[in-house]
Structures are given as structure tokens and as C-alpha cells.
Design a protein around this motif. Sequence first.
Motif, PDB file in Angstrom:
ATOM      1  N   ILE A 353      21.494  10.564  50.138  1.00 20.21           N
ATOM      2  CA  ILE A 353      20.876  10.251  49.195  1.00 20.21           C
ATOM      3  C   ILE A 353      20.199  11.349  48.473  1.00 20.21           C
ATOM      4  CG2 ILE A 353      18.833   8.718  48.528  1.00 20.21           C
ATOM      5  CD1 ILE A 353      19.795   6.914  50.773  1.00 20.21           C
ATOM      6  N   PRO A 354      19.418  12.278  48.995  1.00 21.22           N
ATOM      7  CA  PRO A 354      18.595  13.203  48.174  1.00 21.22           C
ATOM      8  C   PRO A 354      19.732  14.057  47.790  1.00 21.22           C
ATOM      9  CG  PRO A 354      18.370  13.528  50.657  1.00 21.22           C
ATOM     10  CD  PRO A 354      19.026  12.350  50.370  1.00 21.22           C
ATOM     11  N   LEU A 355      20.773  14.336  48.273  1.00 21.62           N
ATOM     12  CA  LEU A 355      21.867  15.388  47.470  1.00 21.62           C
ATOM     13  C   LEU A 355      22.286  14.836  46.288  1.00 21.62           C
ATOM     14  CD1 LEU A 355      24.189  16.115  50.580  1.00 21.62           C
ATOM     15  CD2 LEU A 355      22.857  17.894  49.231  1.00 21.62           C
ATOM     16  N   ILE A 356      22.427  13.448  46.117  1.00 21.69           N
ATOM     17  CA  ILE A 356      22.712  12.981  44.787  1.00 21.69           C
ATOM     18  C   ILE A 356      21.817  13.595  43.773  1.00 21.69           C
ATOM     19  CG2 ILE A 356      22.851  10.788  43.535  1.00 21.69           C
ATOM     20  CD1 ILE A 356      23.589   9.343  46.052  1.00 21.69           C
ATOM     21  N   TYR A 357      20.417  13.335  43.977  1.00 17.31           N
ATOM     22  CA  TYR A 357      19.614  13.954  43.268  1.00 17.31           C
ATOM     23  C   TYR A 357      19.473  15.635  43.027  1.00 17.31           C
ATOM     24  CZ  TYR A 357      18.165   9.230  42.867  1.00 17.31           C
ATOM     25  OH  TYR A 357      18.195   7.666  42.734  1.00 17.31           O
ATOM     26  N   LEU A 358      19.406  16.066  44.227  1.00 18.45           N
ATOM     27  CA  LEU A 358      19.617  17.364  44.428  1.00 18.45           C
ATOM     28  C   LEU A 358      20.702  18.234  43.418  1.00 18.45           C
ATOM     29  CD1 LEU A 358      18.605  18.322  48.130  1.00 18.45           C
ATOM     30  CD2 LEU A 358      17.121  19.016  45.978  1.00 18.45           C
ATOM     31  N   ILE A 359      21.846  17.608  43.500  1.00 12.56           N
ATOM     32  CA  ILE A 359      23.043  18.047  42.837  1.00 12.56           C
ATOM     33  C   ILE A 359      22.718  18.032  41.502  1.00 12.56           C
ATOM     34  CG2 ILE A 359      25.574  17.842  42.433  1.00 12.56           C
ATOM     35  CD1 ILE A 359      25.770  17.157  45.458  1.00 12.56           C
ATOM     36  N   THR A 360      22.046  16.808  41.060  1.00 12.88           N
ATOM     37  CA  THR A 360      21.984  16.537  39.579  1.00 12.88           C
ATOM     38  C   THR A 360      20.924  17.613  39.011  1.00 12.88           C
ATOM     39  OG1 THR A 360      22.463  14.279  40.139  1.00 12.88           O
ATOM     40  CG2 THR A 360      21.061  14.954  37.905  1.00 12.88           C
ATOM     41  N   ILE A 361      19.675  17.900  39.694  1.00 11.06           N
ATOM     42  CA  ILE A 361      18.583  18.810  39.256  1.00 11.06           C
ATOM     43  C   ILE A 361      19.369  20.139  39.173  1.00 11.06           C
ATOM     44  CG2 ILE A 361      16.675  19.954  39.947  1.00 11.06           C
ATOM     45  CD1 ILE A 361      15.813  17.309  41.379  1.00 11.06           C
ATOM     46  N   VAL A 362      20.240  20.690  40.206  1.00 13.67           N
ATOM     47  CA  VAL A 362      20.923  21.970  40.376  1.00 13.67           C
ATOM     48  C   VAL A 362      21.744  22.048  39.047  1.00 13.67           C
ATOM     49  CG1 VAL A 362      22.268  23.766  41.553  1.00 13.67           C
ATOM     50  CG2 VAL A 362      20.491  22.511  42.706  1.00 13.67           C
ATOM     51  N   TRP A 363      22.449  21.068  38.817  1.00 18.59           N
ATOM     52  CA  TRP A 363      23.549  21.062  37.830  1.00 18.59           C
ATOM     53  C   TRP A 363      22.732  21.083  36.498  1.00 18.59           C
ATOM     54  CZ3 TRP A 363      28.860  20.684  37.906  1.00 18.59           C
ATOM     55  CH2 TRP A 363      29.598  20.356  36.737  1.00 18.59           C
ATOM     56  N   GLU A 364      21.600  20.612  36.377  1.00 17.99           N
ATOM     57  CA  GLU A 364      20.792  20.565  34.979  1.00 17.99           C
ATOM     58  C   GLU A 364      20.278  22.027  34.823  1.00 17.99           C
ATOM     59  OE1 GLU A 364      18.097  17.720  35.437  1.00 17.99           O
ATOM     60  OE2 GLU A 364      19.419  15.819  34.573  1.00 17.99           O
ATOM     61  N   ASP A 365      19.696  22.649  36.066  1.00 13.71           N
ATOM     62  CA  ASP A 365      19.235  23.772  35.849  1.00 13.71           C
ATOM     63  C   ASP A 365      20.262  24.648  35.630  1.00 13.71           C
ATOM     64  OD1 ASP A 365      16.493  25.334  36.670  1.00 13.71           O
ATOM     65  OD2 ASP A 365      18.098  26.578  37.578  1.00 13.71           O
ATOM     66  N   ALA A 366      21.357  24.817  36.179  1.00 15.83           N
ATOM     67  CA  ALA A 366      22.373  25.847  36.144  1.00 15.83           C
ATOM     68  C   ALA A 366      22.889  25.589  34.610  1.00 15.83           C
ATOM     69  CB  ALA A 366      23.635  25.586  36.992  1.00 15.83           C
ATOM     70  N   ALA A 367      22.862  24.579  33.892  1.00 16.97           N
ATOM     71  CA  ALA A 367      23.648  24.314  32.661  1.00 16.97           C
ATOM     72  C   ALA A 367      22.563  24.893  31.725  1.00 16.97           C
ATOM     73  CB  ALA A 367      23.852  22.902  32.354  1.00 16.97           C
ATOM     74  N   ALA A 368      21.073  24.844  32.014  1.00 14.50           N
ATOM     75  CA  ALA A 368      20.119  25.166  30.969  1.00 14.50           C
ATOM     76  C   ALA A 368      20.052  26.739  31.197  1.00 14.50           C
ATOM     77  CB  ALA A 368      18.843  24.727  31.523  1.00 14.50           C
ATOM     78  N   ARG A 369      20.601  27.466  32.156  1.00 14.48           N
ATOM     79  CA  ARG A 369      20.688  28.836  32.469  1.00 14.48           C
ATOM     80  C   ARG A 369      21.857  29.483  31.661  1.00 14.48           C
ATOM     81  NH1 ARG A 369      16.680  30.674  35.844  1.00 14.48           N
ATOM     82  NH2 ARG A 369      15.968  29.012  36.980  1.00 14.48           N
ATOM     83  N   GLY A 370      22.866  28.488  31.426  1.00 15.61           N
ATOM     84  CA  GLY A 370      24.116  28.961  30.845  1.00 15.61           C
ATOM     85  C   GLY A 370      25.192  29.541  31.848  1.00 15.61           C
ATOM     86  N   LEU A 371      24.964  28.896  33.208  1.00 15.89           N
ATOM     87  CA  LEU A 371      25.637  29.530  34.271  1.00 15.89           C
ATOM     88  C   LEU A 371      26.878  28.483  34.398  1.00 15.89           C
ATOM     89  CD1 LEU A 371      22.898  30.030  36.887  1.00 15.89           C
ATOM     90  CD2 LEU A 371      23.969  31.788  35.489  1.00 15.89           C
TER      91      LEU A 371
END
Length: 598
Positions: A353-371
Motif C-alpha cells: 500500500i505505501p509503495l503505491i504512493y511512494l512510487i507515485t511521489i518519486v515518479w512525480e519528483d523525478a519528472a519535475a527534475r527532468g530525470l
Amino acid sequence: MKLSKWRANIWQILAFGLAIIPAGLTGILILKYSVNVPNWDEWFMAEMFEKIYAGSLTFQDLISQHNESRKLFPRILFIGLAYLTGWDVRYQMLVSFILACFISFSLYRLSRLTVGGSSTKLILLAFLANLLIFSPSQQENWLWGIQVVVFVPITCIVACILVAYSNLSLRTQVLIGIILSTVATFSYANGLLCWAIVFPVFALAKFQNWKDLMREKWLIGAGLVGFVSNVVVYFYFYNYKKPPASPSFAEGVLHPVKALNYFLAFLGAPLAGGNLTIATIVGVILVGSLIICCVYIGKFREQKNLINRTLGWLAIAGYTIISAAITASGRVGFGVKQSLSSRYATFAVYLAIPLIYLITIVWEDAAARGLLTRHNLTLNRVLSSVLTLFILLHGIAIGYGIDQMGESQVARNRGKTCLTFVNVVNTDNCLIWLWNEPNDKQVQATLLNIMKARANILNRMGFLQPKLATSNKIQEIKGQKVAGVDYGWLNSMEPVGKDKYAVRGWAILPEKVKPADGVILTYENQHGESIIFAIASVELNRQDIAKVLGNKAYSKSGWEKVILANQIPPKAGTIKAWALDADTGKAFKLKGNFTLIQ
């Protein structure tokens, strides 16, 4: 603009409807498969009522050790519910369901504080989380009233984490944390983890660095005082002892490979459908995903916003990881396959369950950094594949869990049938459906005697429904048959050797569209009264009956009972069979009679 807003609202409504489907499904399954009868450890709980009845219940009894746990707060809850409901254990199952609903709502609220995007997106993420929160793979916990205890620690942890992200004052947050951590500790053994999980979140969610935290040393002091006080009461003040039946924690050290396998299978079991290999592979994927998320967060740890957004989810994942490690160390002695027990699924799901949200947050953050620009397509494919696999495995787990629920219902109704007639005929051979713990026959006999004694006390207190039968005359429980409806047949009664008879037939409850919960055998005495002398379980395959009646629900409606000639008086008349409805305690005559030739 109005049209686009209207469409957005429609999508939100549809997403919300989708998100609550898992809860609705599980609620229906609990209603369908739950049985109002004490089961296994609930007979230990019955000791509380025995002492209440005798006027000897003390606080020592309430806080006393049961296995590794001190279930003070659940015991208080169970006693209150018992007097409100006549100890209908299904209300304890309802409490478990309500706690799961609270967890679901709290995690959704936490996602609104930590995950970016539209409400529709957050509701869809909640749908994925709810698939696990309300998964039928937890079937033992959903259908076993006493297992409300396993929902309490995670409920307290999630509530504390949500409080940590709130605007409440720090003092109020710490006070709530101490109260809820104490409730968790004295509800279930791993509730002690609440102290280790919650207070770091209080500290790190509020303070940006260690110096700020040091200015609030009382926070550390309050947490330590609360924790130490709980530990002293838990382990020393009331004489804690390691349960003799539990394997040594040294097993995990002596057999590290088995312990690791147990650990991974424990984490993957909710998506494995009872398959140890699949559970282990899923466990590897989940742990690997958590490590990747932690590495990413550690790499960009200077970004305080990222730490703040992921802290709560990491804490929940940490609760499951630690629970899995402790369980693996203390239970691997029972064998690796024991990690698949559905009782553990309520702990294990709180890694995925927390992995669902952690992956989403990490994905958003990586996208914001242009990674993600270079590898966006590949990662999308990987995530799509993982999501598809998740849905597929969950579908298999749902089917497996529902099958297990059906088997649980049948077993408990068999036990309830035997319990109803515990004062009328010898039912020792089938009462084990309600309390079948040790293999030692002498210990089992002792437990059965305890069960019988407690059953009679519960009966006098009005805590058993239907009440225990007080007469061996079938007329006392004879139900009103529906005209033109067959309840089954007594097909044959044949000699087996010199002093035995094999009695066979089939039995159903047509109003409930299921096999009968049990079959009662009677003989006719000299006054023409039908006297109960044996109970038979309905469990044999009768595909012919299902085909004739046009319903697969009757596939296991066959029954057979081998009886001794001395169970029937020399001048006994007609032998009859009756289908029993365990919920109502009513019996319905089957067609077909046999007369013994003396």
C-alpha cells in the motif's frame, strides 16, 4: 468551461464508485460467510465471561497474557459488545471492517497532503490501496471476531501519522501519540512497534533539522517515558512468559535462508493465492521496489519537501518490514509455508500500500527534475506491466480468499451443529472444528471438556444463539417444512460387520440454497417419540444431486455416518434423519426411513 467541470465531476464520481467497490465486496462476503459461533482462541476469551458469571473477574484477568499479547483494550471492547449483542461474534467482525474503513479514509487524507495531482487521480490511487486493505486474502481475520486485534496497531499508526501532518499543536500530537501507542501495545504484541514508528514521524514532520528538535527535548523525553512505562507493565509488572508452543527466535539465526524465504513470502502472501513460490517472488519485487524508492529519497534528501511527503509512507512500510522480520524469526520453526497464513496478510498488505504512493511521489519528483525524459517510454511500460501483474495476482488472490471463506463457513457450521447438541449426544469427534489446536489426544480431550463447561455457562448467560439443546427429543427442535420442498433423503442403512451400520444420504437447506449444516439421526422409542442419538457431517460430493436440482451449491450435500449397534436400544423403532439449520437450531425431516430387524 462549465462542460469541462461537469465532466471532471462525473469522472470523480465514477472514480469514487470504483474506489469503494473493494470495501463493498468484502462487506458482502463477511455478511455471507460469517458464522455466529465462538472459534478457537475465542474459547479462551470465554474464560472472561466465565469469571464474570462467577463474579471473580479482575484487572489482572483483563491484562493477562494471551500467547505473546496482552489484549486489555480488545477484551474491554468484547465484554461491552457481548452484553449489547448477546456475544454475537459477528459484531466483532464488524468492528474489524469499520477499522479497515477508517484506515482507508485516513490513507486517502494522507495522500491529499503528500501526493500531487487531481482528486480523480488520488481516488484511483485509493482504489488500488483499497484492493489490498479490503482483500479477501485476509479471510481468517475478516471472519474471526477476535482478530480485530490485528487491525488495531495499524489503525493507531495511521491515525498518529495523519495527526503528525495536521495543524494540531505539538503537545496535542504527542499526547494523542502516547494514548494511541498505549492502545496498540495492549491490543496486540506488535503494537509495541507503534512507539518506534510514530514518534520519529512526529519529530521529522515538524522539524527541519536536528537543532530544531533538540530545542524540544521534552518530545524525546515524553516518548521515552511512555515507551518505557509500557514495556515495564507489559513484560515485568505482570510476569510475562514466552508461550511454550512458540519456536525459539534462535531458529531464524540457525536457519537464515529459511528465515529469509519466510520473510519474503510473508510480504508477498496477500498476492500469491496460497502459492509459496509466487509469494516469495512478489516479496522480492516489493522489497526491491522499496529499496529503489529509499535510494532515490536518500539521494535527494536535501530536498526537505520530498522527505516530508514520503515520511509517513516510509513509516507504514517500516511497520510491515519490522513485523515481517520479527515474525520470520519467531515462526520459521513452524515451517516456511506457515508464512502464507491469512492471519498475517493484514500486516503484509501495508508494504504494498505505501509503495503505491511512494512510487507515485518519486515518479512525480523525478519528472519535475527532468530525470524521466530519456527513459519515459521504458519506465511507462515497466509500470504498466507491474500494474497489470498486480491486478492479475490480486484477482487470483480474491478467488482463493473467497474459496477459503466458504470452507471456513462450512467448518464452523459443522462445529456449531455439534456444539448445539453437546449436552444431548457425544459430539467430541466434531467439536474439534471449533477448537482443534494440539495433536495430543489427551490435551485435546482436556480442551473439549473446558469448551463444554464454558459453553454451558455462555448458554446460561444468553451468549449462545441458538441455545444449547436440552432434550434428546427431536420434537423440541422440529422446524416447519415448506410444502412441496425436499430437504434430502436417507438413502441407505447397511450392516458393516457384526455391530455397525453405515447410514448414508443427502441433505440440503433449500431456503438458503446450500447443503445442510449437519444431519441428526433419531430412532423411535416405545412412545413413538424420535430420540436423537447421533450427528453426521454433510461433506461428501454429490454431483448427481447438484445436477438434478440444477445448482452447484448442492455439490457437497452428501453425508455418511457409521453407527454402533449399541447406540440404538434393542426395541427401537424407525430410524430417521433430519437436516439441521445451525443458525436457527431447527431440524427438518429427510425422506426415507429404515427399521432395524432385531
